[in-house]
Design an enzyme around this catalytic site. Structure first.
Site, PDB file in Angstrom:
ATOM      1  N   SER A   1      -4.721  -9.579  -3.483  1.00 14.55           N
ATOM      2  CA  SER A   1      -5.081 -10.620  -4.458  1.00 14.55           C
ATOM      3  C   SER A   1      -3.828 -11.336  -4.971  1.00 14.55           C
ATOM      4  O   SER A   1      -3.940 -12.285  -5.734  1.00 14.55           O
ATOM      5  CB  SER A   1      -5.852  -9.991  -5.626  1.00 14.55           C
TER       6      SER A   1
ATOM      7  N   HIS B   1       5.666  -0.587  -2.813  1.00 17.91           N
ATOM      8  CA  HIS B   1       5.204   0.162  -3.984  1.00 17.91           C
ATOM      9  C   HIS B   1       5.226   1.677  -3.778  1.00 17.91           C
ATOM     10  O   HIS B   1       4.545   2.402  -4.503  1.00 17.91           O
ATOM     11  CB  HIS B   1       3.795  -0.309  -4.379  1.00 17.91           C
TER      12      HIS B   1
ATOM     13  N   ASN C   1       0.823  -1.210   0.000  1.00 19.77           N
ATOM     14  CA  ASN C   1       0.000   0.000   0.000  1.00 19.77           C
ATOM     15  C   ASN C   1       0.857   1.260   0.000  1.00 19.77           C
ATOM     16  O   ASN C   1       1.905   1.317   0.643  1.00 19.77           O
ATOM     17  CB  ASN C   1      -0.922   0.012   1.228  1.00 19.77           C
TER      18      ASN C   1
HETATM   19  P1  OAD Z   1      -6.230  -5.940  -4.971  1.00 20.07           P
HETATM   20  O1  OAD Z   1      -7.327  -4.966  -5.229  1.00 20.07           O
HETATM   21  O2  OAD Z   1      -5.670  -6.664  -6.128  1.00 20.07           O
HETATM   22  O3  OAD Z   1      -6.709  -7.030  -3.909  1.00 20.07           O
HETATM   23  C1  OAD Z   1      -7.382  -6.629  -2.738  1.00 20.07           C
HETATM   24  C2  OAD Z   1      -7.742  -7.854  -1.931  1.00 20.07           C
HETATM   25  O4  OAD Z   1      -8.319  -7.408  -0.718  1.00 20.07           O
HETATM   26  C3  OAD Z   1      -8.734  -8.796  -2.599  1.00 20.07           C
HETATM   27  O5  OAD Z   1      -8.264 -10.136  -2.505  1.00 20.07           O
HETATM   28  C4  OAD Z   1     -10.008  -8.607  -1.776  1.00 20.07           C
HETATM   29  O6  OAD Z   1     -10.796  -9.788  -1.675  1.00 20.07           O
HETATM   30  C5  OAD Z   1      -9.442  -8.214  -0.426  1.00 20.07           C
HETATM   31  N1  OAD Z   1     -10.341  -7.425   0.428  1.00 20.07           N
HETATM   32  C6  OAD Z   1     -11.350  -6.603   0.074  1.00 20.07           C
HETATM   33  N2  OAD Z   1     -11.939  -6.064   1.159  1.00 20.07           N
HETATM   34  C7  OAD Z   1     -11.277  -6.544   2.240  1.00 20.07           C
HETATM   35  C8  OAD Z   1     -11.413  -6.370   3.645  1.00 20.07           C
HETATM   36  N3  OAD Z   1     -12.334  -5.563   4.178  1.00 20.07           N
HETATM   37  N4  OAD Z   1     -10.555  -7.047   4.455  1.00 20.07           N
HETATM   38  C9  OAD Z   1      -9.599  -7.873   3.937  1.00 20.07           C
HETATM   39  N5  OAD Z   1      -9.428  -8.067   2.626  1.00 20.07           N
HETATM   40  C10 OAD Z   1     -10.254  -7.424   1.779  1.00 20.07           C
HETATM   41  O7  OAD Z   1      -5.094  -5.135  -4.183  1.00 20.07           O
HETATM   42  P2  OAD Z   1      -3.571  -5.531  -3.955  1.00 20.07           P
HETATM   43  O8  OAD Z   1      -3.382  -6.999  -3.972  1.00 20.07           O
HETATM   44  O9  OAD Z   1      -3.094  -4.776  -2.781  1.00 20.07           O
HETATM   45  O10 OAD Z   1       0.277  -1.641  -7.283  1.00 20.07           O
HETATM   46  O11 OAD Z   1      -2.927  -4.910  -5.246  1.00 20.07           O
HETATM   47  C11 OAD Z   1      -1.556  -5.044  -5.439  1.00 20.07           C
HETATM   48  C12 OAD Z   1      -1.038  -3.917  -6.253  1.00 20.07           C
HETATM   49  O12 OAD Z   1      -1.813  -3.771  -7.455  1.00 20.07           O
HETATM   50  C13 OAD Z   1      -1.135  -2.554  -5.621  1.00 20.07           C
HETATM   51  O13 OAD Z   1      -0.108  -2.309  -4.685  1.00 20.07           O
HETATM   52  C14 OAD Z   1      -1.064  -1.623  -6.779  1.00 20.07           C
HETATM   53  C15 OAD Z   1      -2.026  -2.347  -7.691  1.00 20.07           C
HETATM   54  O14 OAD Z   1      -1.886  -2.131  -9.028  1.00 20.07           O
HETATM   55  C16 OAD Z   1       0.746  -0.701  -8.107  1.00 20.07           C
HETATM   56  O15 OAD Z   1       0.059   0.247  -8.475  1.00 20.07           O
HETATM   57  C17 OAD Z   1       2.156  -0.919  -8.535  1.00 20.07           C
END
Ligand code: OAD
Length: 232
Positions: free
Chosen positions: A176, A108, A91
């Site tokens: 994710s 990031h 984040n």
């Molecule tokens: P994602 O949006 O890909 O994944 C978010 C995850 O959080 C999903 O698996 C949801 O099911 C889960 N989620 C949603 N609500 C939740 C809650 N209340 N409690 C727990 N989990 C919950 O986001 P990231 O995996 O963080 O990078 O994305 C990775 C990277 O992609 C980011 O850092 C960013 C983005 O593009 C860059 O911009 C380089």
């Protein structure tokens, strides 16, 4: 196991901040539904339309400045009173810091900082919510957000990998695991390491199979898991 030499490593993603009002990227209605990554989050996007890129991150920064840590962020601070806790986050918000966690790696970048287009290694804390075209770093070059764009190197990846290699417990929260190299970090831990993932959605992909899935929202499930770890 309870002592300050036992290492607990947290790998957090957008889901931990969702209940603080910061949207995730890939959930339905997430940020990447609204925007094309190629328009706002790559070096090519910056070359093509820097104003659009600045505007995208200026909006993100305004939201982060208003957001408050939630029960999940605070529970991880409490965990530090009992274990050697390290947070590796994808984040760009500052909610782990605002809550009071001490050892944090931002894979990031950090939206509240800027860097010169000429030198990614020097960062400047912003004292305004916006970066505009013409805003210059001390080296005389345009400022850009201190965030990692797709195609750019991820800082401190080796430090993160080493922390996970030595972890007794790995807790993956709200990611994710779609973005590499961050997603590969889960494979750095040993067989002995306890591995959890907290996420409200079904996790069908094979990449999650070695992680114990605690299904639910971060603000419910992290305080519960922290409580269990503290009292074991
Ligand atoms: P994602 O949006 O890909 O994944 C978010 C995850 O959080 C999903 O698996 C949801 O099911 C889960 N989620 C949603 N609500 C939740 C809650 N209340 N409690 C727990 N989990 C919950 O986001 P990231 O995996 O963080 O990078 O994305 C990775 C990277 O992609 C980011 O850092 C960013 C983005 O593009 C860059 O911009 C380089």
């Amino acid at each position: 196991m309870k002592n300050k030499t036992s290492k607990i490593v947290i790998l957090s993603g957008a889901g931990i901040s969702a209940e603080s009002g910061l949207g995730t990227f890939r959930d339905k209605g997430g940020l990447w539904d609204e925007y094309d990554i190629n328009d706002v989050a790559t070096p090519e996007a910056w070359e093509k339309d820097p104003e659009l890129v600045l505007d995208f991150y200026n909006k993100r920064r305004s939201l982060v400045l208003e957001a408050k840590p939630n029960a999940a962020h605070y529970a991880l601070v409490e965990l530090e009173n009992h274990y050697d806790v390290h947070i590796i986050t994808q984040n760009i918000d500052d909610l782990h810091e605002k809550a009071g966690s001490n050892k944090i790696i931002h894979l990031h970048g950090e939206i509240l900082k800027a860097q010169s287009v000429n030198d990614p290694d020097k960062q400047y804390v912003l004292n305004t919510s916006k970066i505009q075209l013409g805003d210059l770093a001390p080296d005389g070059h345009q400022l850009r957000p201190h965030v990692v764009w797709f195609g750019e190197a991820v800082p401190r990846l080796e430090d993160a990998e080493e922390l996970i290699m030595n972890a007794n417990v790995l807790i993956v929260i709200g990611t994710s695991l779609n973005v590499y190299p961050a997603a590969n970090l889960i494979y750095a831990c040993t067989d002995k390491c306890e591995k959890y993932i907290i996420d409200p959605n079904e996790l069908s992909s094979v990449k999650f199979k070695n992680l114990i899935h605690i299904k639910g929202n971060a603000t419910d499930k992290i305080p519960e898991l922290v409580n269990e770890l503290i009292h074991r």
